[in-house]
Scaffold this active site. Structure first.
Site, PDB file in Angstrom:
ATOM      1  N   ASP A  26      60.383  12.448   0.581  1.00 37.62           N
ATOM      2  CA  ASP A  26      60.645  11.116   0.908  1.00 37.62           C
ATOM      3  C   ASP A  26      61.270  10.503   2.195  1.00 37.62           C
ATOM      4  OD1 ASP A  26      59.800   8.431   0.349  1.00 37.62           O
ATOM      5  OD2 ASP A  26      61.587   8.019  -1.276  1.00 37.62           O
ATOM      6  N   TRP A  31      62.166   6.835   8.779  1.00 40.63           N
ATOM      7  CA  TRP A  31      62.386   7.750   9.959  1.00 40.63           C
ATOM      8  C   TRP A  31      61.580   7.193  11.064  1.00 40.63           C
ATOM      9  CZ3 TRP A  31      58.949  10.448  13.456  1.00 40.63           C
ATOM     10  CH2 TRP A  31      59.535  11.433  14.134  1.00 40.63           C
ATOM     11  N   HIS A  43      54.720  10.181   8.745  1.00 42.83           N
ATOM     12  CA  HIS A  43      53.831  11.101   7.950  1.00 42.83           C
ATOM     13  C   HIS A  43      53.282  12.167   8.815  1.00 42.83           C
ATOM     14  CE1 HIS A  43      54.222   8.175   4.953  1.00 42.83           C
ATOM     15  NE2 HIS A  43      53.105   7.356   5.421  1.00 42.83           N
ATOM     16  N   LEU A 137      53.418  33.456  -2.102  1.00 42.13           N
ATOM     17  CA  LEU A 137      53.699  32.119  -2.615  1.00 42.13           C
ATOM     18  C   LEU A 137      52.508  31.232  -3.202  1.00 42.13           C
ATOM     19  CD1 LEU A 137      55.861  30.068  -2.464  1.00 42.13           C
ATOM     20  CD2 LEU A 137      55.024  29.351  -0.062  1.00 42.13           C
TER      21      LEU A 137
HETATM   22  C1  IPE Z   1      57.141   9.129  -4.057  1.00 39.29           C
HETATM   23  O1  IPE Z   1      57.590   8.506  -2.741  1.00 39.29           O
HETATM   24  C2  IPE Z   1      55.820   9.897  -3.823  1.00 39.29           C
HETATM   25  C3  IPE Z   1      55.897  10.788  -2.466  1.00 39.29           C
HETATM   26  C4  IPE Z   1      56.656  11.100  -1.844  1.00 39.29           C
HETATM   27  C5  IPE Z   1      54.345  11.039  -2.572  1.00 39.29           C
HETATM   28  P1  IPE Z   1      57.403   6.866  -2.829  1.00 39.29           P
HETATM   29  O2  IPE Z   1      58.333   6.517  -1.626  1.00 39.29           O
HETATM   30  O3  IPE Z   1      56.007   6.359  -2.913  1.00 39.29           O
HETATM   31  O4  IPE Z   1      58.325   6.527  -4.081  1.00 39.29           O
HETATM   32  P2  IPE Z   1      58.987   5.252  -4.554  1.00 39.29           P
HETATM   33  O5  IPE Z   1      57.516   4.177  -4.828  1.00 39.29           O
HETATM   34  O6  IPE Z   1      59.608   4.498  -3.629  1.00 39.29           O
HETATM   35  O7  IPE Z   1      59.665   5.585  -6.133  1.00 39.29           O
HETATM   36  C1  IPE Z   2      57.072   9.692   1.858  1.00 37.73           C
HETATM   37  O1  IPE Z   2      57.618   8.762   2.719  1.00 37.73           O
HETATM   38  C2  IPE Z   2      55.533   9.982   2.057  1.00 37.73           C
HETATM   39  C3  IPE Z   2      54.570   9.301   0.915  1.00 37.73           C
HETATM   40  C4  IPE Z   2      54.951   8.662   0.045  1.00 37.73           C
HETATM   41  C5  IPE Z   2      53.264   9.681   1.102  1.00 37.73           C
HETATM   42  P1  IPE Z   2      57.485   7.189   2.542  1.00 37.73           P
HETATM   43  O2  IPE Z   2      56.225   6.774   3.224  1.00 37.73           O
HETATM   44  O3  IPE Z   2      57.610   6.836   1.324  1.00 37.73           O
HETATM   45  O4  IPE Z   2      58.641   6.904   3.187  1.00 37.73           O
HETATM   46  P2  IPE Z   2      59.597   5.675   3.120  1.00 37.73           P
HETATM   47  O5  IPE Z   2      60.295   5.956   1.631  1.00 37.73           O
HETATM   48  O6  IPE Z   2      59.012   4.430   3.267  1.00 37.73           O
HETATM   49  O7  IPE Z   2      60.737   5.707   4.251  1.00 37.73           O
HETATM   50 MG    MG Z   3      59.174   6.377   0.088  1.00 38.33          MG
END
Ligand code: IPE
Ligand code: IPE
Ligand code: MG
Length: 255
Positions: A26, A31, A43, A137
């Site tokens: 996450d 970032w 991403h 792995l």
């Molecule tokens: C959780 O991240 C899912 C992934 C990392 C793929 P999110 O950023 O979507 O989670 P919430 O919704 O903030 O809890």
């Molecule tokens: C996790 O990073 C990646 C996915 C959920 C696909 P986020 O996209 O949730 O990044 P933040 O939480 O908005 O910074």
């Molecule tokens: Mg997120």
């Protein structure tokens, strides 16, 4: 064939490298925003970090690495971000599968595939087939995955399997359910890592995390480098896993 030994039954030796690590990657969006870049740049950078982590896990002889790439709730994001993520998933699969195979890594995808394009499903199947017999792995990617979906799906399969053989059966056990869960081939995670500062499970492996050690870090996923990973491992190695027992019991069983 399922793997029925629940990790809540056997205590791994303290100080060992975790054999199964599950990660919520996450913080990609934040970032990118910090750098005045579009969210998707985060991403993209995140994929590089996955590559590094896979390499490290293989080196450390970790048996299972499970990464949350896209949750069943992530469809709620803006359409252009969702389609970028699907594209990135497709490209990464195509680009990395040969290298994974050369490194004896088995790739498995868990999650509901019904919403993916046929092209993506084909690519996933090809990658899984190619690497199916690898013994190093096991890298599991959770995509369109939700813990509740997993449990419900497994329950439905278990019930319908038994409907013919044992009609009216109502005394199902954990052992009946476990082989139908998406990750039936793996032991339960020893270490759960969530980057990006949030302290929640976000519908990841609800069943399988019952006795997993949790590690939360504010480090954003694109910044999660080798050193950050080592800190997580070190934190795990200092913990005492008791699974309901007392410290004294563990001390005497180790003596
Ligand atoms: C959780 O991240 C899912 C992934 C990392 C793929 P999110 O950023 O979507 O989670 P919430 O919704 O903030 O809890
Ligand atoms: C996790 O990073 C990646 C996915 C959920 C696909 P986020 O996209 O949730 O990044 P933040 O939480 O908005 O910074
Ligand atoms: Mg997120």
């Amino acid at each position: 064939m399922g793997l029925f030994s629940s990790s809540t039954q056997t205590i791994p030796v303290s100080g060992e490298v975790p054999s199964h690590i599950a990660v919520i990657m996450d913080g990609n969006g934040r970032w990118a925003r910090k750098r005045f870049l579009p969210r998707v740049a985060g991403h993209k950078r995140g994929v590089e970090v996955v590559r590094g982590l896979v390499k490290q896990c293989a080196k450390l002889n970790v048996k299972y690495l499970t990464l949350f790439a896209f949750s069943s709730e992530n469809w709620r994001r803006p359409e252009d971000e969702v389609s970028f993520l699907m594209g990135l998933f497709m490209d990464s699969l195509k680009r990395e599968v040969t290298k994974l195979h050369e490194n004896n890594i088995r790739l498995v995808l868990i999650g509901n595939r019904s919403k993916f394009s046929t092209e993506l499903v084909t690519q996933i199947e090809l990658a899984e087939e190619l690497t199916a017999k690898n013994t190093g792995l096991t890298l599991t990617i959770a995509a369109n995955y939700g813990g509740r979906w997993d449990i419900l799906n497994a329950t439905n399969q278990m019930v319908s399997k038994n409907a013919i053989k044992h009609p009216g059966k109502a005394d199902f056990t954990e052992e009946d359910l476990a082989p139908h869960l998406a990750m039936h081939y793996a032991t339960e995670p020893d270490l759960f890592i969530r980057t990006g500062g949030e302290k929640r499970v976000s519908n990841f492996l609800l069943w399988q995390l019952a006795y997993t050690e949790f590690y939360f870090t504010d480090t954003l996923w694109p910044d999660f480098d080798e050193k950050a990973f080592q800190l997580a491992i070190q934190s795990y190695q200092q913990r005492e896993r008791r699974f309901g027992r007392t410290s004294e019991q563990l001390a005497s069983s180790n003596a």
